[in-house]
Enzyme design. Structure first.
Site, PDB file in Angstrom:
ATOM      1  CB  CYS A 151      -0.915  -0.012   1.224  1.00  0.00           C
ATOM      2  SG  CYS A 151      -1.901   1.479   1.383  1.00  0.00           S
ATOM      3  CB  CYS A 154      -0.514   2.482   4.130  1.00  0.00           C
ATOM      4  SG  CYS A 154      -1.997   1.783   3.431  1.00  0.00           S
ATOM      5  CG  ASP A 155       3.249   1.221   4.316  1.00  0.00           C
ATOM      6  OD1 ASP A 155       2.807   1.657   5.397  1.00  0.00           O
ATOM      7  OD2 ASP A 155       3.051   0.059   3.917  1.00  0.00           O
TER       8      ASP A 155
END
Ligand code: NAP
Length: 328
Positions: A151, A154-155
């Site tokens: 992701c 997200c990261d």
């Protein structure tokens, strides 16, 4: 027909708790689940949505959705999920942050056990979505969350001025690779062929991005690192040559597996595990419907999943009219 797996397929102790009768139970809170909830709620079927582990499913991890009509400038994935939920709740859908751990579809009402309760559902709509596929190479599991990610939204932030690779050649790989260029110093896209699967617009954007380069005909065979990702071992499938390249992050976007383990052996599925339905989104068990990516190996778009969810809820309404005699 008792199975004991949660929607991500992880074996877990089933719980139980109070028995709650519901007309329509919806498993999953992505575009299919919330659209089903909206339609079922507006038909006065008082649906309950079990969110599963991830509220909103995959779309909530998408930075921006540019191809859902009504949002000409695009809309954040998480924001879109919030709007879906708000709209379904406005008409009376109830959203429970809970996950199915066990189902018994052998008779109606269907029994769906979660961590907190047991639901007795007159009709069931399965919208459990899909989970990113893994490479299954040494180092991947050990270094997930320590440089290996599925992701970018997200990261990505953790990779400011770092060098990352993206594995895959589809829309997800390119879209997420382009997103990563906001942070990373360089993004190398590693694809097993010399031709991308992604659509032309994303291809053009990726090719035009000065931070992106491509490594063709190549697969990742190992992800190396002690505390965090340090390098990848790759193999060129044409020449057979192997190399070890230092990298800080490995983002993997190689497709998805449907979250249907809970129904294996109970519902008809294809060889990949996608639930088979007819054109009315009916499964082989009357009263059980499936919508969205759990039942769609082909389109997998927010709009197609939303459409499937709405249609499944309409069919669930007809089914309940005919069998239980609810006025919808
Ligand atoms: P996908 O289209 O199935 O692409 C997966 C990619 O990963 C392919 O390039 C495939 O290579 C590669 N791959 C598969 N297994 C591999 C392995 N073991 N090792 C190395 N490479 C592997 O999946 P996706 O990109 O996640 O897209 C899924 C669906 O969502 C598609 O329908 C896509 O159009 C849609 N989507 C749309 C958008 C958008 O419209 N903006 C954004 C994201 C996703 P091959 O090409 O050689 O098979």
């Amino acid at each position: 027909m008792d199975l004991d797996l949660n929607i991500s397929g992880i074996a877990s102790p089933s719980s139980g708790g109070a028995e709650i009768p519901v007309k329509v139970l919806i498993l999953g809170s992505g575009p299919a689940g919330f659209s089903a909830a909206l339609y079922a709620a507006r038909a006065d079927l008082n649906p309950v949505v079990l969110t599963g582990m991830e509220l909103g499913g995959q779309v909530s991890l998408t930075y921006i959705v540019e191809n859902y009509p009504g949002f000409p400038e695009g809309i954040g994935g998480q924001q879109l999920v919030e709007l879906f939920q708000k709209q379904a709740e406005r008409f009376g859908a109830r959203v429970e942050f809970d996950t199915a751990t066990k189902v018994d579809l052998s008779q109606r009402p269907f029994r769906v056990t979660t961590y907190n309760a047991t639901y007795l559902a007159d009709a069931l709509i399965i919208a459990t979505g899909a989970t990113p596929r893994h490479l299954n190479v040494p180092g991947e599991k050990e270094l997930t969350g320590r440089g290996v990610s599925y992701c970018a939204t997200c990261d990505g932030w953790f990779f400011k001025e770092k060098d990352v690779i993206v594995v895959g050649g589809g829309d997800s790989a390119l879209e997420e690779g382009i997103f990563l260029t906001r942070y990373a110093r360089s993004v190398r896209i590693v694809h097993r062929r010399d031709e991308l699967r992604a659509g032309p617009i994303l291809q053009r954007r990726a090719m035009d991005n000065p931070k992106i380069s491509f490594i063709w005909n190549t697969v990742v065979e190992e992800i190396k690192g002690q505390e965090a990702v340090e390098a990848v071992r790759m193999k060129n499938l044409v020449t057979g040559e192997e190399c070890v390249e230092p990298v800080d992050g490995v983002f993997i976007f190689i497709g998805h597996t449907p979250n249907t383990e809970l129904f294996r052996g109970v519902l008809d599925m294809d060889e990949m595990g996608y639930i088979k339905t007819d054109r009315y989104y009916r499964t082989n068990i009357p009263g059980v419907f499936a919508a969205g990516e759990a039942a769609d190996p082909h389109f997998r778009q927010v709009i197609t999943s939303a459409g499937m969810g709405a249609a499944a809820a309409m069919q669930a309404g007809h089914f309940l009219d005919e069998t239980v005699g609810y006025q919808t």
